[in-house]
Scaffold this active site. Structure first.
Site, PDB file in Angstrom:
ATOM      1  N   GLY A   1       1.045  -1.208   0.115  1.00 44.17           N
ATOM      2  CA  GLY A   1      -0.088   0.061  -0.051  1.00 44.17           C
ATOM      3  C   GLY A   1       0.826   1.335  -0.062  1.00 44.17           C
ATOM      4  O   GLY A   1       0.469   2.245  -0.664  1.00 44.17           O
ATOM      5  N   THR A   2       1.962   1.088   0.856  1.00 38.92           N
ATOM      6  CA  THR A   2       2.615   2.598   0.839  1.00 38.92           C
ATOM      7  C   THR A   2       3.419   2.739  -0.584  1.00 38.92           C
ATOM      8  O   THR A   2       3.276   3.840  -0.816  1.00 38.92           O
ATOM      9  CB  THR A   2       3.877   2.408   1.934  1.00 38.92           C
ATOM     10  OG1 THR A   2       3.155   2.003   3.103  1.00 38.92           O
ATOM     11  CG2 THR A   2       4.713   3.538   2.025  1.00 38.92           C
TER      12      THR A   2
ATOM     13  N   ASN B   1      -7.376   4.324   9.736  1.00 34.05           N
ATOM     14  CA  ASN B   1      -6.878   3.313  10.346  1.00 34.05           C
ATOM     15  C   ASN B   1      -6.895   3.253  11.843  1.00 34.05           C
ATOM     16  O   ASN B   1      -6.627   2.000  12.413  1.00 34.05           O
ATOM     17  CB  ASN B   1      -5.544   2.901   9.852  1.00 34.05           C
ATOM     18  CG  ASN B   1      -4.484   4.377   9.972  1.00 34.05           C
ATOM     19  OD1 ASN B   1      -4.853   5.413   9.596  1.00 34.05           O
ATOM     20  ND2 ASN B   1      -3.193   4.244  10.548  1.00 34.05           N
TER      21      ASN B   1
ATOM     22  N   HIS C   1      -1.844  -7.789   3.052  1.00 34.93           N
ATOM     23  CA  HIS C   1      -1.621  -8.214   4.298  1.00 34.93           C
ATOM     24  C   HIS C   1      -2.750  -7.518   5.436  1.00 34.93           C
ATOM     25  O   HIS C   1      -2.958  -8.124   6.392  1.00 34.93           O
ATOM     26  CB  HIS C   1      -0.195  -8.108   4.943  1.00 34.93           C
ATOM     27  CG  HIS C   1      -0.049  -6.460   5.326  1.00 34.93           C
ATOM     28  ND1 HIS C   1       0.098  -6.206   6.635  1.00 34.93           N
ATOM     29  CD2 HIS C   1       0.583  -5.479   4.589  1.00 34.93           C
ATOM     30  CE1 HIS C   1       0.458  -4.758   6.614  1.00 34.93           C
ATOM     31  NE2 HIS C   1       0.631  -4.296   5.675  1.00 34.93           N
TER      32      HIS C   1
ATOM     33  N   THR D   1      11.422  -7.498 -11.398  1.00 40.63           N
ATOM     34  CA  THR D   1      10.881  -8.991 -11.453  1.00 40.63           C
ATOM     35  C   THR D   1       9.483  -9.066 -10.726  1.00 40.63           C
ATOM     36  O   THR D   1       9.516  -8.655  -9.417  1.00 40.63           O
ATOM     37  CB  THR D   1      11.930  -9.985 -10.949  1.00 40.63           C
ATOM     38  OG1 THR D   1      13.063  -9.906 -12.005  1.00 40.63           O
ATOM     39  CG2 THR D   1      11.139 -11.484 -11.173  1.00 40.63           C
TER      40      THR D   1
ATOM     41  N   CYS E   1       2.940   1.756  12.070  1.00 47.18           N
ATOM     42  CA  CYS E   1       4.177   2.195  11.527  1.00 47.18           C
ATOM     43  C   CYS E   1       4.734   3.111  12.426  1.00 47.18           C
ATOM     44  O   CYS E   1       5.979   3.452  12.198  1.00 47.18           O
ATOM     45  CB  CYS E   1       3.836   2.922  10.140  1.00 47.18           C
ATOM     46  SG  CYS E   1       2.980   1.717   9.027  1.00 47.18           S
TER      47      CYS E   1
END
Lengths: 380, 380
Positions: free
Chosen positions: B70-71, B150, B200, B236, B329
């Site tokens: 997400g970040t 959040n 996640h 990749t 965070c």
């Protein structure tokens, strides 16, 4: 024999079974956010991340606090290059790199050029080697970084990293190296290197995780963050840590540290067997120097066949590529071989063979006979 | 008993997601950019995952870009949106996640944009009149307002905000990390230009996210190198992460109303029990209003008590309950929650975020209420 025989370990490697086993508990059982400070789910995850950091530090011979986790080498490369560009603001900046670098480096520099940076692209000789006096000559007073890869992904050619590091040190310039193909393959002497990018999936770890080594204890600037947010990874890289991926990368590093030397000797024998047999065929040539080269890579040109058709036929029984996986969708010949002066038809009919853990003599022999068969069909 | 009530920080992976991922570490390990069969089978899996995500969100596969989380997705939309469109002014609020707030603050610091913060009241509501005022004096702004907070769980009306932004020619980005997989997003009707997901947060893998960008918005890449993600994101692909996030989203949508009913029941019961049994309890933001907050988040404010002052999360952990004070965070930082500070929460009181998942039970809620009673000396 199970076909196709995989000889494209420079593109990616399978996860080592022990790596996979180590990762599994971190998906559903120890699933905590490594940044959660108030409960053991977080602490356990954080401990695992720190252990992995230590394992990676040991593999490359640095201090663990100098290792920053990312989503892969491409992100690490962007963080190193864009990060240094952003660390110096409002100045005319000059960078030095080489025409045979990986796309991740070249595309990032192209972006910097669009933002006003000046970039010098060193050439290489027919063996893929740079000229150190040319490097010295193109250093300017405003040169901020020398970015040269440790080992080339297409030819396996190893640059004289220590000599480059010395030149960079004398001129007080940041030296960044894309060591994706070298980490876990050869011993690294990191003296004088400021920044080094690595990726887990090139040494039997998972995809989606990599790292950037950021040297401490020097007066030059460190890269400015690329991804901003919660301030993870000492603010160099925000975003919830990919704990299972990081655990897997750590385990892969520990395994390489153990096995690298023996594995290299084994692969050197197999690579030489493959290479010698193929070079016996008429109209073949080895691309790149034979001397300073990774022991598991061989890049060979085949004259008298059309490249795309040849590769398609080879791929029925051998998984090989004509260059970097990242550019393999493009019909253009490899920029690496072009820089070495190989003409474009021959460049297209060049094959990179890269060997690894599951490569056996039997598989090598099967590959040799399939190459011969394909050639005899296409050349007749 | 061990209770995990920190699901807004991260969730345990669903066993079925892990199952879907494992084959791509073992047998299907190719590099998706390789043209041989090892590569092609993996490429197919990635495109199937993209199609699945697009289908669930009523978007087109060409609008979905996989990222490392997400970040990174937030950074991509904001930084590259601003650069590509030459946007001069950005609007967000002080209670956004740091992935948005710090990114825009950095853009402002670098002089790329002027940043305005829309007013937020003590309940955490966005002042839409003020937003319109800001848009009127700064048309064509980058506006970043999260779908749901959040920490306090407040849900914003993306339709109303989106229409407003559109009227003034702005670019509307929404951080939807907390609602993805928990609420339906219909991108045919939702007026946003971009939104994001982190796997996640809904029982998918860490290190995997995606960015949706509406077809008519074309932004330049954030991470350069290679033609992956249709030239939008070099590197990749994290194949297992991509397969995993799509599977997790699919499972989330399969029984969203069932999960929701189960968790809502837990949350309602938690609120009622606390109101009845803990004197002077209150709730931060709108988190106790079922219609206006995430059903997964409850932010509880508890009265001053000497035993628990600054120690409540620690005491909860001693009793086997994992919760947090705010975003994971920033949970290492001693500065406390920037969200609660903006809401002018009484610093004398203790605030705890309890956040739930479909794996939680009513027994865990009852146990937690009992322990809170003990900690606050409420007679049994």
């Amino acid at each position: 024999m199970q076909y196709p025989v995989y000889l494209d370990y420079n593109a990616t490697t399978p996860c080592h079974p022990d790596v996979l086993e180590k990762m599994v508990p971190w998906f559903s059982q120890h699933f905590g956010n490594a940044a959660s400070k108030n409960h053991p789910y977080g602490w356990i995850a954080e401990d695992a991340v720190e252990q992995a950091r230590e394992q990676i530090a040991q593999l490359i011979g640095v201090k663990s606090k100098e290792v920053i986790f990312t989503s892969g080498a491409t992100e690490s490369i962007n963080l190193a290059i864009q990060g240094i560009f952003n660390a110096y603001t409002n100045e005319n900046q000059h960078f030095i790199t080489c025409a045979t670098e990986h796309k991740a480096v070249l595309d990032t520099f192209a972006y910097l050029e669009s933002k006003g940076a000046e970039v010098t692209y060193l050439g290489v000789n027919s063996k893929g080697e740079i000229d150190l006096s040319e490097l010295q000559a193109c250093i300017q007073t405003n040169t901020k970084m020398i970015a040269l890869m440790w080992a080339n992904n297409e030819t396996g050619i190893i640059h004289p990293i220590q000599k480059i590091a010395q030149i960079a040190a004398e001129k007080q310039i940041i030296f960044f190296t894309d060591a994706v193909q070298a980490v876990g393959k050869i011993n690294l002497d990191i003296e004088g290197i400021h920044l080094l990018a690595l990726s887990a999936h090139k040494f039997y770890g998972p995809k989606g995780v990599g790292a950037l080594y950021i040297r401490h204890n020097h007066p030059l600037p460190k890269p400015a963050p690329l991804i901003w947010g919660g301030g993870h990874e000492k603010t160099f890289r925000s975003g919830t840590l990919n704990v299972p991926g990081i655990v897997g990368m750590g385990e892969a590093a520990a395994i390489r540290l153990q096995n690298m030397q023996i594995e290299n000797r084994r692969l050197a024998l197999l690579r030489d067997r493959l290479e010698n047999r193929l070079l016996e065929i008429n109209g073949t040539q080895l691309n790149g120097s034979k001397a300073n080269r990774l022991t598991h890579v061989s890049n060979i040109s085949f004259a008298g066949v059309e490249g795309e058709e040849f590769l398609r036929m080879l791929n029925k029984k051998i998984a090989v590529s004509s260059g970097s996986a990242c550019t393999s969708i493009s019909p253009k010949p490899s920029h690496v071989l072009a820089a070495m002066g190989i003409d474009s038809d021959l460049g297209r009919a060049s094959v990179r063979f890269s060997l690894g853990l599951d490569t056996t003599e039997e598989k090598v022999d099967a590959a040799i006979s399939h190459v011969k068969e394909s050639l005899s069909v296409l050349r007749s | 008993m061990r209770v995990y009530f920190d699901n807004a920080a991260t969730t345990a992976m669903d066993g079925r997601v892990v199952e879907a991922m494992i084959p791509f570490m073992k047998d299907h390990y190719g590099n998706p950019s390789s043209v041989h069969s090892h590569g092609r089978e993996v490429r197919t899996a990635i495109e199937r995952a993209r199609k699945k995500v697009a289908e669930l969100l009523n978007a087109s596969p060409s609008e979905i870009f996989f990222t490392s989380g997400g970040t990174e997705a937030d950074n991509t939309a904001l930084v590259c949106g601003i650069e590509t469109y030459g946007i001069q002014h950005a609007i967000t609020s002080a209670i956004e996640h740091h992935a948005v707030l710090h990114t825009l603050e950095h853009c402002a610091q670098k002089g790329k944009v002027k940043l305005s913060l829309v007013k937020v009241n003590e309940k955490g509501d966005i002042d839409l009149d003020h937003l319109e005022e800001l848009l009127r004096s700064n048309p064509n702004s980058m506006v970043s307002i999260m779908h749901a907070n959040n920490e306090i769980g407040n849900i914003n009306d993306l339709s109303a905000i989106g229409k407003l932004v559109k009227n003034y020619g702005g670019f509307f980005h929404s951080d939807t990390v907390q609602t993805m997989g928990h609420y339906e997003h219909d991108l045919k009707t939702l007026p946003v230009d971009s939104l994001v997901a982190g796997g996640h947060k809904f029982h998918g893998p860490k290190g995997s996210g995606f960015l949706y960008i509406r077809k008519d918005k074309k932004i330049h890449p954030f991470i350069y190198g290679g033609a992956q993600e249709r030239n939008m994101r070099g590197g990749t692909e994290n194949v297992i992460g991509i397969v995993g996030i799509a599977k997790a989203l699919e499972l989330a949508y399969e029984d969203m109303s069932g999960h929701r009913a189960h968790i809502e029941n837990l949350k309602k019961h938690f609120i009622e029990s606390l109101k009845q049994q803990i004197p002077e309890v209150s709730f931060n933001g709108r988190s106790a209003e079922m219609q206006h907050s995430l059903y997964t988040v409850l932010n509880v404010s508890l009265p001053y008590s000497e035993e628990n002052s600054g120690m409540l999360l620690f005491n909860l952990d001693l009793n086997g309950i994992s919760a947090s004070g705010g975003s994971a965070c920033s949970s290492g930082a001693s500065v406390g929650s920037h969200v609660l500070r903006s809401l002018k929460a009484d610093p004398q009181r203790e605030s705890v975020r309890f956040s739930f998942s479909r794996f939680n039970t009513i027994e865990e809620v009852n146990y937690t209420v009992e322990k809170l009673k003990e900690l606050y000396g409420v007679p049994a």
